[in-house]
Design an enzyme around this catalytic site. Structure first.
Site, PDB file in Angstrom:
ATOM      1  N   VAL A 184       0.878  -1.172   0.000  1.00 46.50           N
ATOM      2  CA  VAL A 184       0.000   0.000   0.000  1.00 46.50           C
ATOM      3  C   VAL A 184       0.914   1.221   0.000  1.00 46.50           C
ATOM      4  CG1 VAL A 184      -1.804   1.268   1.240  1.00 46.50           C
ATOM      5  CG2 VAL A 184      -1.765  -1.237   1.324  1.00 46.50           C
ATOM      6  N   GLU A 234       5.437 -14.635   3.400  1.00 46.15           N
ATOM      7  CA  GLU A 234       6.689 -14.299   4.043  1.00 46.15           C
ATOM      8  C   GLU A 234       6.794 -12.781   4.095  1.00 46.15           C
ATOM      9  OE1 GLU A 234       6.803 -18.191   2.571  1.00 46.15           O
ATOM     10  OE2 GLU A 234       6.909 -16.465   1.228  1.00 46.15           O
ATOM     11  N   TYR A 280      -0.439  -8.489  10.033  1.00 43.46           N
ATOM     12  CA  TYR A 280      -0.887  -9.850   9.720  1.00 43.46           C
ATOM     13  C   TYR A 280      -1.410 -10.567  10.965  1.00 43.46           C
ATOM     14  CZ  TYR A 280       0.852  -9.306   4.997  1.00 43.46           C
ATOM     15  OH  TYR A 280       1.038  -8.866   3.713  1.00 43.46           O
TER      16      TYR A 280
END
Length: 170
Positions: free
Chosen positions: A80, A112, A124
Site C-alpha cells: 500500500v 513471508e 498480519y
C-alpha cells in the site's frame, strides 16, 4: 479519503509496469528488483494467481498478488502506498482474498515478510495470521524472513457436499 472510496478490481496486463514499480519501491527496497514488469505480467496471466488492485480513482494505491493451489494459497506480494497506509485498504484487500480462498476451498494461506518488519508482523497478526518459521537469508541471502500462515480449514478434510438445487416440476 476513506478506504470505502477505494475501488478494488482485478489487475490487468496494462497494470504490470505500475505494479512492478510499486513492488520495487515499496517491498523490494534494498534487495534488488525481482518482481519486474515481465514477472508481474506472467502472474496476471496465470489462471492460478489473482492480482488485486486498489485504486483511488485512476491511481493505483495498493496491490496484492496471491497464488491459489489445490489446498494452500500463497500471498506473494502486498503493498500500500505510504500516502494511503493505515486507512484500512490493506486490511480490506486481505479480507477479500481470504474470503475468496474460503470459497475456493483453500485450507491455509501462507506468506513471508522481512523478519524485522514489525508493522507488517502486527498487521498480519491482526488478521489472524500466526508465525510459523524464520528463514535465514531468504531475501537474496542477506535478510531473514518470517513465514506466517492463516488456517482456514483442516487440510485434507473434504469440503461439505451441497445438494444440487431441485428443479421445478413441469
Amino acid at each position: 479519503m476513506n478506504a470505502k472510496d477505494i475501488t478494488l478490481r482485478p489487475g490487468r496486463p496494462g497494470d504490470a509496469a505500475r505494479i512492478a514499480a510499486m513492488s520495487r519501491d515499496l517491498i523490494e527496497t534494498g534487495l534488488g528488483w525481482s518482481w519486474g514488469p515481465e514477472r508481474v505480467s506472467r502472474s496476471i496471466a496465470n489462471r492460478d494467481t489473482f492480482t488485486l488492485l486498489a485504486c483511488d480513482r485512476d491511481r493505483a494505491v495498493a496491490f496484492a498478488i496471491m497464488f491459489f493451489g489445490d489446498e494452500h494459497a500463497h500471498l506473494n506480494l502486498l503493498a500500500v502506498r505510504p500516502s494511503h497506509q493505515r486507512q484500512g485498504i490493506g486490511r480490506r484487500m486481505v479480507e477479500w482474498l481470504v474470503e475468496s480462498a474460503k470459497v475456493a476451498g483453500i485450507a491455509s494461506i501462507h506468506l513471508e515478510l522481512r523478519a524485522a518488519n514489525a508493522a507488517a508482523r502486527s498487521f498480519y497478526r491482526s488478521l489472524d495470521f500466526t508465525e510459523s518459521a524464520y528463514i535465514p537469508g531468504y531475501y537474496r541471502g542477506r535478510e531473514m524472513a518470517l513465514r506466517m500462515m492463516r488456517v482456514l480449514r483442516a487440510p485434507g478434510v473434504p469440503l461439505p457436499v451441497w445438494p444440487a438445487p431441485k428443479l421445478p416440476k413441469r
